[in-house]
Structures are given as C-alpha cells and as structure tokens.
Write an enzyme that holds these catalytic residues in place. Structure first.
Site, mmCIF file in Angstrom:
data_model
loop_
_atom_site.group_PDB
_atom_site.id
_atom_site.type_symbol
_atom_site.label_atom_id
_atom_site.label_comp_id
_atom_site.label_asym_id
_atom_site.label_seq_id
_atom_site.Cartn_x
_atom_site.Cartn_y
_atom_site.Cartn_z
ATOM 1 N N GLY A 44 0.809 -1.219 0.000
ATOM 2 C CA GLY A 44 0.000 0.000 0.000
ATOM 3 C C GLY A 44 0.841 1.267 0.000
ATOM 4 N N CYS A 45 1.910 1.249 0.769
ATOM 5 C CA CYS A 45 2.779 2.432 0.871
ATOM 6 C C CYS A 45 3.529 2.666 -0.432
ATOM 7 C CB CYS A 45 3.754 2.276 2.035
ATOM 8 S SG CYS A 45 2.900 2.126 3.620
ATOM 9 N N THR A 46 3.933 1.585 -1.087
ATOM 10 C CA THR A 46 4.612 1.715 -2.374
ATOM 11 C C THR A 46 3.649 2.296 -3.409
ATOM 12 O OG1 THR A 46 6.112 -0.097 -1.873
ATOM 13 C CG2 THR A 46 5.803 0.442 -4.206
#
Length: 155
Positions: A44-46
């Site tokens: 998700g952060c990527t």
C-alpha cells in the site's frame, strides 16, 4: 505541543529527510502535501508513493510541494526513493516527533496483535502555513488524485 487542526497554523517541525534537513517554515509561500505512511516497500505504501510520484509535476504546477513521512530510517528512505524513482523528499521520523504533532500514531490490529503504528494520513497546508484539509485512515486508490484536486482548489 500544538496539535494539527483544520483552519489553524500547521504544527512546525524540522526533521531529517532524503534531501537533508527540512522544515515546514522553509516551505512558506508554497502549499505542502504532507503524507504519512506506515512503512517503506510495503504494497500500500509503495502504491501510494508511486501515485504521488506520478502526479508530482501536476502538484508542482499547482504550486504545491509533496513530502512523505514514515518512521523508517534515512537509509531505508534512500533505497525506497531509488527503487521507485521518487523525486520528492521523505522524512525519517524514527523518534515519532512529526507523527505526534499530527496525531497519526494509533493502535492498530496486525494479524490479531495490537501494535502502535502510523495511520495512513495526509494533510494539505496552504502557502501561508495553515492546515486546510486532512484525510485520515486513507485508502490508497485514487487518494493522490483527490489530494491534487484539493491542492488545485487552494492554488
């Protein structure tokens, strides 16, 4: 300690980043998107960081800087930026100082265990340093585009 509140001056900070020391006060005169994410190189952060990267020129055209924040080390951030072509700064907040100013550290449930972590959150700060909008508990799909629309509306 001042907490972030809509319509009030955004809490000032100085922190280490992938471009060296960065402070909110040095950004005065430009709007700032300050997005908090849990961890480098997680799915998700990527995706969220790539979405901000892909729209970064449009943010700049809207007079807005983008700055990411997580508790990862500078070394982790440098590798994350290199791997994904991120051209905006990432703040290393290992001591949670900036996270605490913006109230993004929460108890989270990970695989049935309670852990302290960053609640994915984004803050839009206008060119005068006032917090104009916040998104908490962010879901990644279309989030960067929604923030861009908001940034354009204050530009």
């Amino acid at each position: 300690m001042t907490q972030a509140a809509i319509g009030k001056p955004a809490p000032l900070f100085q922190a280490e980043s992938t471009i060296g020391p960065i402070s909110l006060s040095q950004c005065q005169g430009r709007a700032v998107v300050l997005y908090f994410y849990p961890k480098d190189n997680t799915p998700g952060c990527t995706t969220e960081s790539q979405d901000f990267r892909d729209l970064y020129d449009e943010f700049l055209d809207a007079g807005c800087l983008v700055v990411g924040v997580s508790r990862d080390t500078l070394k982790s951030h440098e590798n994350f930026c290199a791997k994904h072509g991120l051209t905006f700064p990432l703040i290393s907040d290992t001591e949670e100082a900036v996270c605490n100013l913006y109230g993004v550290i929460k108890q989270k449930n990970m695989y049935g265990k309670q852990v302290r972590g960053i609640e994915r959150s984004t803050f839009l700060i206008d060119a005068q340093g006032k917090l104009v909008q916040e998104w908490r508990g962010v879901k990644v799909p279309n989030h960067a585009r929604e923030v861009l629309q908001a940034a354009r509306s204050i530009g």
